[in-house]
Enzyme design. Structure first.
Site, mmCIF file in Angstrom:
data_model
loop_
_atom_site.group_PDB
_atom_site.id
_atom_site.type_symbol
_atom_site.label_atom_id
_atom_site.label_comp_id
_atom_site.label_asym_id
_atom_site.label_seq_id
_atom_site.Cartn_x
_atom_site.Cartn_y
_atom_site.Cartn_z
ATOM 1 N N LYS A 1 6.959 -1.224 -7.035
ATOM 2 C CA LYS A 1 5.647 -1.406 -7.662
ATOM 3 C C LYS A 1 5.783 -1.975 -9.070
ATOM 4 O O LYS A 1 6.471 -1.403 -9.925
ATOM 5 C CB LYS A 1 4.933 -0.058 -7.687
ATOM 6 C CG LYS A 1 3.497 -0.071 -8.175
ATOM 7 C CD LYS A 1 2.935 1.340 -8.065
ATOM 8 C CE LYS A 1 1.477 1.424 -8.459
ATOM 9 N NZ LYS A 1 0.984 2.824 -8.325
ATOM 10 N N CYS B 1 -1.009 -0.348 -4.545
ATOM 11 C CA CYS B 1 -2.075 0.370 -5.255
ATOM 12 C C CYS B 1 -2.558 -0.337 -6.526
ATOM 13 O O CYS B 1 -3.295 -1.314 -6.440
ATOM 14 C CB CYS B 1 -1.624 1.800 -5.535
ATOM 15 S SG CYS B 1 -3.000 2.938 -5.871
ATOM 16 N N GLU C 1 0.756 4.226 0.264
ATOM 17 C CA GLU C 1 1.602 4.598 -0.874
ATOM 18 C C GLU C 1 1.959 6.079 -0.763
ATOM 19 O O GLU C 1 1.147 6.905 -0.352
ATOM 20 C CB GLU C 1 0.841 4.345 -2.179
ATOM 21 C CG GLU C 1 1.612 4.689 -3.438
ATOM 22 C CD GLU C 1 0.809 4.459 -4.704
ATOM 23 O OE1 GLU C 1 1.424 4.196 -5.753
ATOM 24 O OE2 GLU C 1 -0.445 4.545 -4.652
#
Length: 279
Positions: free
Chosen positions: A119, A160, A44
């Site tokens: 995301k 993440c 990320e």
């Protein structure tokens, strides 16, 4: 479909500008490819890691203009490897929203973008050590899951904080993902407490390989990330990992037939039942 896949996770400590970030990650990718990796994954924030808002605003640009994204696309084509840019922080293409996108980009061996994923779950937390994060203030969450075809099987894309949402990973597995990428910039407190446990749980639940390249160490903006990039097999076993926060390469060979074996042994993906909600 080949039964063996040589991969490499790139662990970085990404600088605060895209040009510096490219200079940081490019030698590691070259080294990984020279060692035989056919699929290379970065963490990320591969193109910039900066949470000070004024400097971040000055550093980010559109996906089509980002120096690191463009350079990594050229590098994939030059080396003839597939490359997952774990995420690039780029300007959102959503009209009227001034926030950025935290976007995974899957690059094929010709340098083409074959999949994008923004995301879904943004990191808004208050940690016990006093650290507070409000990713939603600067990042617009995505609105769709993503699975992409590769020469070795289907790849599910997450980033993440998505790791804490098991239903997302289960949906990716049901959509045919035999590998799930979880590129991250995990905080040190949550990484120490939860990183490996969550990675192994997502692999066990889905019967998929989990590929988790990470940021590590003390960054220019003062944050500290956990590192410990890890490859987990579909039975939940650790195949390869870094035991530190320093920039490095984590190599692994994946036996893609292990996915079918794990899912045949415990076919939980086929055992869903409808049920009444809890009240």
């Amino acid at each position: 479909m080949s039964s063996g896949l040589d991969i490499a996770l790139i662990q970085t400590r990404t600088p605060a500008t895209a040009r510096e970030a490219l200079a940081h990650v490019e030698p590691l990718i070259r080294e990984a490819a020279s060692g035989g990796a056919k699929f290379v994954l970065t963490p990320e924030g591969t193109n910039v890691l900066e949470q000070r808002r004024d400097r971040r605003e000055a550093a980010i640009t559109t996906e089509d203009e980002d120096v690191a994204v463009l350079g990594l696309r050229r590098l994939a084509a030059e080396l003839g490897v597939w490359l997952l840019i774990g995420s690039a922080i780029v300007r959102s293409d959503q009209a009227g929203d001034g926030r950025a996108a935290n976007r995974s980009l899957l690059i094929d061996a010709s340098g083409g973008i074959v999949a994008r994923y923004d995301k879904l779950h943004v990191f808004d937390v208050n940690l016990p050590n006093g650290e507070t994060y409000r990713e939603s203030a600067t990042v617009r969450p995505g609105d769709g899951a993503a699975v992409a075809d590769t020469p070795w099987g289907r790849l599910g894309l997450t980033i993440c904080y998505d790791i804490r949402f098991p239903h997302l990973h289960r949906q990716l597995a049901k959509a045919g993902a035999s590998m799930i990428a979880i590129p991250a910039a995990f905080t040190a407190p949550t990484g120490e407490a939860h990183w490996e446990t969550l990675l192994r749980a997502r692999a066990i639940e889905t019967g998929a390989f989990v590929l988790a390249p990470a940021q590590g160490g003390l960054h220019e903006d003062g944050r500290r990330t956990w590192g410990r990039s890890t490859v987990v097999g579909p039975w939940g076993e650790i195949i390869a990992k870094a035991d530190h926060d320093e920039p490095c390469i984590v190599r692994a060979k994946l036996d893609m037939e292990a996915v079918a074996r794990a899912r045949a042994a415990v076919p939980s993906l086929t055992h869903d039942r409808d049920y009444l909600p809890a009240v």
